[in-house]
Write an enzyme that holds these catalytic residues in place. Structure first.
Site, PDB file in Angstrom:
ATOM      1  CE1 TYR A 235      -4.179  -1.235  -0.134  1.00  0.00           C
ATOM      2  CE2 TYR A 235      -3.593  -2.590   1.738  1.00  0.00           C
ATOM      3  CZ  TYR A 235      -4.457  -2.272   0.705  1.00  0.00           C
ATOM      4  OH  TYR A 235      -5.590  -3.009   0.515  1.00  0.00           O
ATOM      5  CG  ASP A 263      -7.829  -3.216  -5.898  1.00  0.00           C
ATOM      6  OD1 ASP A 263      -7.168  -2.911  -4.885  1.00  0.00           O
ATOM      7  OD2 ASP A 263      -8.224  -4.380  -6.134  1.00  0.00           O
ATOM      8  CG  HIS A 355      -9.091  -5.466  -2.544  1.00  0.00           C
ATOM      9  ND1 HIS A 355      -8.125  -4.503  -2.658  1.00  0.00           N
ATOM     10  CD2 HIS A 355      -9.047  -5.841  -1.244  1.00  0.00           C
ATOM     11  CE1 HIS A 355      -7.538  -4.299  -1.494  1.00  0.00           C
ATOM     12  NE2 HIS A 355      -8.072  -5.104  -0.622  1.00  0.00           N
TER      13      HIS A 355
HETATM   14  O1  173 Z   1      -9.059  -5.683   2.056  1.00  0.00           O
HETATM   15  C1  173 Z   1      -8.615  -5.133   3.051  1.00  0.00           C
HETATM   16  O2  173 Z   1      -9.157  -5.241   4.144  1.00  0.00           O
HETATM   17  C2  173 Z   1      -7.442  -4.319   2.906  1.00  0.00           C
HETATM   18  O3  173 Z   1      -6.846  -4.415   1.897  1.00  0.00           O
HETATM   19  C3  173 Z   1      -7.026  -3.366   3.931  1.00  0.00           C
HETATM   20  C4  173 Z   1      -6.673  -2.088   3.570  1.00  0.00           C
HETATM   21  C5  173 Z   1      -6.317  -1.179   4.531  1.00  0.00           C
HETATM   22  C6  173 Z   1      -6.314  -1.531   5.848  1.00  0.00           C
HETATM   23  C7  173 Z   1      -6.650  -2.817   6.219  1.00  0.00           C
HETATM   24  C8  173 Z   1      -6.997  -3.733   5.253  1.00  0.00           C
END
Ligand code: 173
Length: 495
Positions: A235, A263, A355
């Protein structure tokens, strides 16, 4: 009130708020309002040991490395270890449930793990893991799409010995499957993601480390065997220096590929997860009229995702290329145009994914997009392209699902929840059993298809002509029914 008592303890108020994490005392008074999960949850543990609540949703060093040294008050006195103290009702209940799990050798497929996980997981963990966005149509479609592809097996091909091993981005894998990233593993099991690392080492498959793992990146890499290939899911942080440091550290520690999630500029509304937040806050009964503006709608994922940069764009790709030599894969591609842009941006691959149905609801499954995207890529150069891999994930529970995806042009397939539920239910042994089940399924399916190796699997072995037909095949809308039921019960109790 859940935390009215806390005000009688010292340092248990907004004015002075100390908590204990991993036996250390921290003064987090000034940080209360900045906490992405809100101040309320911290105040609940004010003046007490918060380790058990902290652990699943924060990397171990998050508090120690982010709070200035003067806020590190000292070591907790003996006896303040509340998380190791008497069991709560919830913990007792969980132990009873864990003791009544079926023996592992009675688990016959990956769906069984989901059923056991659902029974034994704390409500909050089940809500977070299983939830998907809005009406949860995309998550159900991910499974349904596989059921619209049919096999066209071949016969009389001497399938005495069959081999389903492969390479993924140049790394050996005993299965055409990698473990896809899922966040917050310690919600499901105290060893969190390490269950996956250890099982992957034993069985020769590749784990993708999530940015938001409960275990720290280094704990996971340290748990790997020498030479064990690992991928990293990224991320992208609003502060690019943080991302640069993280990516370069990963490369230095031997990670073999970088999967950038593209995404999730904003997290989807996962209503099961959000509803848990209400439960956590003491239930709807507490909501007073006129309080409609109270921010109670976060859920775990939204609460911890504010660092993700929504400004991420194609313009950033050269920067990623400049900071790492790892292969770069874009995770979360859903259109032919974007697939071609990725090819032209000289990344090494894409993951066709919605996702796990957790982002844009009603977005098509990776499997359905695969057909169109492979057709589009074929018009732009050699196919298969040794320098550009196409992966898919979402809804994969069977080796037959994987073989359908490979037949339609995928290089390999990601399994997220399948393994997450396996370790939530049985720890590392569950993941190992899941891999063994998949291995047995590959052996049988390859023989029955008349394929000795994965290179024998081609588009001539499947009929995908019904894949784009959606009408009448959407399963029952369980989430909607459940929502209606919950609210009618709540309202009836109130009346
Ligand atoms: O799918 C999710 O839960 C995920 O990708 C996510 C994104 C940010 C924080 C925690 C989980």
């Amino acid at each position: 009130m859940a935390y009215s008592n806390c005000y009688s303890r010292p340092h248990a108020s907004r004015e002075s708020c100390w908590i204990i994490v991993h036996n250390r005392v921290y003064d987090i008074t000034d940080f209360l309002e900045e906490h992405p999960g809100g101040s309320k949850i911290i105040l609940r543990y004010a003046g007490q040991d918060a380790t058990a609540a902290y652990e699943p949703i924060h990397p171990p060093d998050m508090i120690s490395s982010n709070l200035p040294p003067e806020k590190h008050i000292g070591i907790a006195a003996a006896g303040t270890n509340a998380h190791k103290g008497p069991q709560t009702e919830e913990q007792k209940q969980r132990e009873i449930l864990l003791a009544s799990r079926p023996p592992l050798d009675e688990i016959l497929n990956l769906h069984d793990f989901e059923a056991v996980a659902r029974a034994v997981l704390p409500d909050k963990a089940w809500a977070y893991y299983s939830s998907a966005s809005d009406d949860e149509i995309a998550i159900r479609e991910n499974r349904a799409a596989y059921q619209r592809v049919w096999f066209l097996p071949r016969i009389l091909r001497d399938v005495t010995s069959v081999d389903w091993s492969t390479t993924i981005l140049g790394q050996k894998s005993s299965l055409p499957i990698y473990i896809s990233a899922t966040a917050l593993g310690k919600l499901g099991h105290p060893d969190g993601e390490l269950n996956l690392t250890r099982a992957a080492a034993k069985h020769g498959i590749i784990q993708m480390i999530p940015t938001l793992a409960s275990c720290s990146f280094d704990e996971i890499v340290d748990a790997a065997q020498p030479g064990q290939p690992l991928f990293l899911q990224l991320y992208v942080n609003r502060d690019r220096e943080v991302t640069k440091k993280y990516v370069q550290h990963a490369e230095k520690r031997g990670v073999k590929a970088l999967f950038i999630t593209v995404d999730a500029p904003q997290l989807g509304r996962r209503e099961k997860d959000m509803r848990m937040k209400f439960v956590d806050d003491g239930g709807t009964a507490k909501v007073q009229e006129g309080q409609a503006g109270v921010k109670k709608d976060q859920g775990i994922a939204r609460a911890i995702s504010s660092f993700i940069d929504p400004s991420l764009s194609w313009k950033d790709i050269p920067w990623f290329r400049s900071i790492t030599n790892m292969p770069i894969i874009l995770k979360g591609v859903a259109s032919s145009q974007d697939a071609i842009m990725a090819l032209e941006a000289n990344v090494q691959g894409i993951v066709l994914s919605n996702h796990g149905g957790r982002q844009l609801d009603n977005s098509r499954s990776g499997l359905e997009n695969l057909v169109d995207i492979v057709a589009a890529l074929k018009t732009r150069g050699p196919w298969p392209n040794p320098n550009f891999s196409v992966f898919i994930d979402g809804g994969v529970r069977r080796a037959s699902d994987v073989l359908k995806a490979l037949a339609l042009g995928a290089s390999a397939v990601g399994v997220g929840r399948g393994f997450l539920y396996a370790f939530s239910a049985y720890g590392q042994a569950g993941v190992e059993r899941a891999i063994e089940i998949l291995r047995d399924e590959f052996e049988m399916n390859l023989r029955l298809l008349g394929a000795r190796t994965l290179s024998d699997i081609g588009s001539d072995m499947v009929d995908a002509s019904g894949l784009h037909t959606h009408a009448g095949l959407t399963p029952e809308d369980n989430l909607f029914s459940a929502t209606c039921m919950v609210w009618s019960l709540v309202l009836r109790v109130k009346l």
